[in-house]
Structures are given as structure tokens and as C-alpha cells.
Design an enzyme around this catalytic site. Structure first.
Site, short mmCIF file in Angstrom:
data_model
loop_
_atom_site.label_atom_id
_atom_site.label_comp_id
_atom_site.label_asym_id
_atom_site.label_seq_id
_atom_site.Cartn_x
_atom_site.Cartn_y
_atom_site.Cartn_z
N LYS A 100 57.21 9.72 53.80
CA LYS A 100 55.91 10.89 54.02
C LYS A 100 55.06 10.32 55.13
CE LYS A 100 56.86 11.90 49.35
NZ LYS A 100 56.46 12.58 47.84
N HIS A 133 61.30 20.24 52.09
CA HIS A 133 60.57 19.43 50.91
C HIS A 133 59.37 20.24 50.16
CE1 HIS A 133 58.22 16.40 48.92
NE2 HIS A 133 59.30 15.45 48.96
N GLU A 137 64.73 18.42 43.31
CA GLU A 137 63.57 17.71 43.07
C GLU A 137 62.66 18.61 42.16
OE1 GLU A 137 62.77 14.21 46.21
OE2 GLU A 137 61.92 16.17 47.01
N ASN A 168 61.94 8.73 51.49
CA ASN A 168 61.07 9.28 52.18
C ASN A 168 59.82 9.15 52.11
OD1 ASN A 168 59.41 11.63 53.00
ND2 ASN A 168 59.85 12.88 51.05
N SER A 228 60.18 10.58 41.25
CA SER A 228 59.76 9.20 40.37
C SER A 228 61.11 8.43 40.33
CB SER A 228 59.07 9.56 38.98
OG SER A 228 57.59 10.55 39.48
N GLU A 250 56.44 19.50 49.37
CA GLU A 250 54.92 19.35 49.86
C GLU A 250 55.11 20.29 51.16
OE1 GLU A 250 55.40 14.95 50.28
OE2 GLU A 250 55.13 14.95 47.97
N GLY A 306 56.06 12.16 42.48
CA GLY A 306 54.92 11.08 42.60
C GLY A 306 54.18 11.26 41.40
P1 PGA Z 1 58.43 10.42 44.51
O1 PGA Z 1 58.67 11.38 45.74
O2 PGA Z 1 59.69 9.12 44.53
O3 PGA Z 1 57.31 9.37 44.99
O4 PGA Z 1 58.29 11.02 43.44
C1 PGA Z 1 59.95 11.99 45.82
C2 PGA Z 1 60.16 12.79 46.87
O5 PGA Z 1 58.91 13.63 47.25
O6 PGA Z 1 61.07 13.20 47.58
#
Ligand code: PGA
Length: 253
Positions: free
Chosen positions: A11, A95, A167, A9, A213, A97, A173
Site C-alpha cells: 500500500k 483493490h 477480499e 501489498n 487480515s 481501497e 486491515g
Molecule cells: P490486510 O490487507 O492484510 O492488511 O488486511 C489486505 C489487502 O488490502 O490486500
């Protein structure tokens, strides 16, 4: 046997030129890899060019979001028809976010999931608890609520094709990945929910990923767990080398 999925992803990262460079490099790194579904979810603006580069490789194209209507007066939105048209096979939905910054609700995520299926796109539906919910012992009830919202609209003929990405929001992140055993317990719980709704056959079919992560160091441990069928990777998918190392660790030999 469930084929693992590693989805990157990106983003809101990578211009067109940067996307081309990343995916060209990735293509070289994963040339020999088999037995894992590799998905790159670039920004909308790069989908077309990424598709051109991955044609004929084992990399699949995914988007990071979409609207549920097919066309019409919805300024700024992208439809499943448009994603299909540009060569997408997958789409990330719900997601955290999007739920947090754009106030997407579970009902909207369900509408999008249905729409994705009607265009033969594989939805990667994200669910997970935030830090406060985890601390107050609400993880399972949050997961249950989000999964059961899907059950209302998705029938058993489609349910087996869904991909769920668990998640935990506090792990996204932050560099703080969930402990693999804990993540596996939640993935198992999700599979049990599917089993009681659609039966064991469907439940054994669906792929349940972990996200938050994920990096080349923790992927092996995660993949060794019984109910983790792959990963949704954010930060580490922005580098061809680290993403390909994650893909390699998920490979079924
Ligand atoms: P990350 O993000 O691997 O940077 O923690 C995962 C995601 O948001 O799908």
C-alpha cells in the site's frame, strides 16, 4: 496443480530506503523456499530499486495499480508499458481501497485488466463485498457482478492467466479475517462462474487468492482449503519475518 501465490501489498508505505531494507531482509528469509510464486507490490517510487535487489531470486515484482492507456496526457498516471519497463510482472487491479477512495468502477478495472494482458502483466483483480452487503446477503451477487464484468472483455485464451483476489472489505486491515471455510465457499463460487463461462480447464487453472487480515497464524488453515490458492497480504507484508512465514506456509513441498 496450481502453484500458490503469496502477494504482498505494501500500500502507501515504505520510502525507498525502507523498501531496500525490507526486501533485502525478505530475500534472506525466503532463500530456501520453492513452489510458491512470491510477489512484492511496492509503491511506484520503489519499484526500480526493489527490482534491482530481487533480480536472480524467486521474488517477483508487482505494482498496486496502473492506468489503461500506454502513454500520453494523463498527468499523474502510470502505464502498463512503464510497469513492464521497470520489471513488473504482476499488477494489483481494482483493490477495494481504490474502488472506495478513488471511485474506481468495475468498467475501469476491466479496461485495466485488458491493458495489463496486452503488456503481458499478470493482473491480480480484487473483488469483494462490504459489511452491509454481507449482512444483507448480497455477497454472491456482488461477486457475480464483478466477475461477469471481466467476462465481457477477457477471452478464453487469457482468462486462465488471471489471478482473482477475493477480499471481503470488512476483513481488510481489521484483524478480522474471514472464516477459512466461508472464504473457500466464495472462491469455489468464483471458480464455478469461470467454469460456466470458459469451461472447466480454464477454471481449474486460475488462481484465486484470499485477502483480508492474513497473518502467520491463519494462513495454514486458509491454504488447507480446496479453492484458496494463496493470499494477498497487506499489513503482514510490511515485515519480512511475518511475510516470509506466510510464504513458507504456502509452500508446496
Ligand atoms: P490486510 O490487507 O492484510 O492488511 O488486511 C489486505 C489487502 O488490502 O490486500
Amino acid at each position: 496443480m496450481r502453484i500458490p501465490v503469496i502477494a504482498g501489498n505494501w500500500k502507501m508505505n515504505k520510502t525507498v530506503v525502507e523498501s531496500i531494507a525490507l526486501v533485502k531482509e525478505l530475500k534472506d528469509f525466503i532463500r530456501e523456499i520453492k513452489g510458491v510464486d512470491i510477489v512484492v507490490c511496492s509503491p511506484f517510487t520503489s519499484l526500480w530499486v526493489v527490482k534491482e535487489i530481487i533480480n536472480g531470486t524467486s521474488i517477483h515484482l508487482g505494482a498496486q495499480n496502473m492506468y489503461w492507456e500506454t502513454k500520453g496526457a494523463f498527468t499523474g498516471e502510470i502505464s502498463p508499458l512503464m510497469l513492464k519497463d521497470v520489471g513488473c510482472e504482476y499488477v494489483i487491479l481494482g483493490h477495494s481501497e481504490r474502488r472506495e477512495h478513488f471511485k474506481e468502477t468495475s468498467e475501469e478495472v476491466v479496461k485495466k485488466t485488458k491493458a495489463a494482458f496486452s503488456f503481458n502483466l499478470i493482473p491480480i483483480v480484487c473483488i469483494g463485498e462490504n459489511f452491509e452487503e454481507r449482512e444483507s446477503g448480497k455477497t454472491k451477487s456482488i461477486i457475480e457482478q464483478e466477475v461477469k464484468a471481466l467476462f465481457l472483455e477477457i477471452d478464453s485464451t487469457l482468462a486462465g492467466r488471471i489471478i482473482i483476489a477475493y477480499e471481503p472489505i470488512w476483513a481488510i486491515g481489521t484483524g478480522k479475517s474471514a472464516n477459512s471455510q466461508e472464504a473457500n465457499l466464495i472462491n469455489k463460487f468464483i471458480r464455478e462462474l469461470f467454469s460456466s463461462e470458459y469451461g472447466n480447464k480454464v477454471a481449474e487453472q486460475i488462481r484465486i487468492l484470499y485477502g483480508g487480515s492474513v497473518n502467520p497464524k491463519n494462513i495454514e488453515e486458509l491454504m488447507n482449503e480446496s479453492d484458496i490458492d494463496g493470499a494477498l497480504v497487506g499489513g503482514a507484508s510490511l515485515y519480512a519475518l511475518t511475510f516470509s512465514q506466510i510464504v513458507k506456509a504456502a509452500e508446496i513441498l
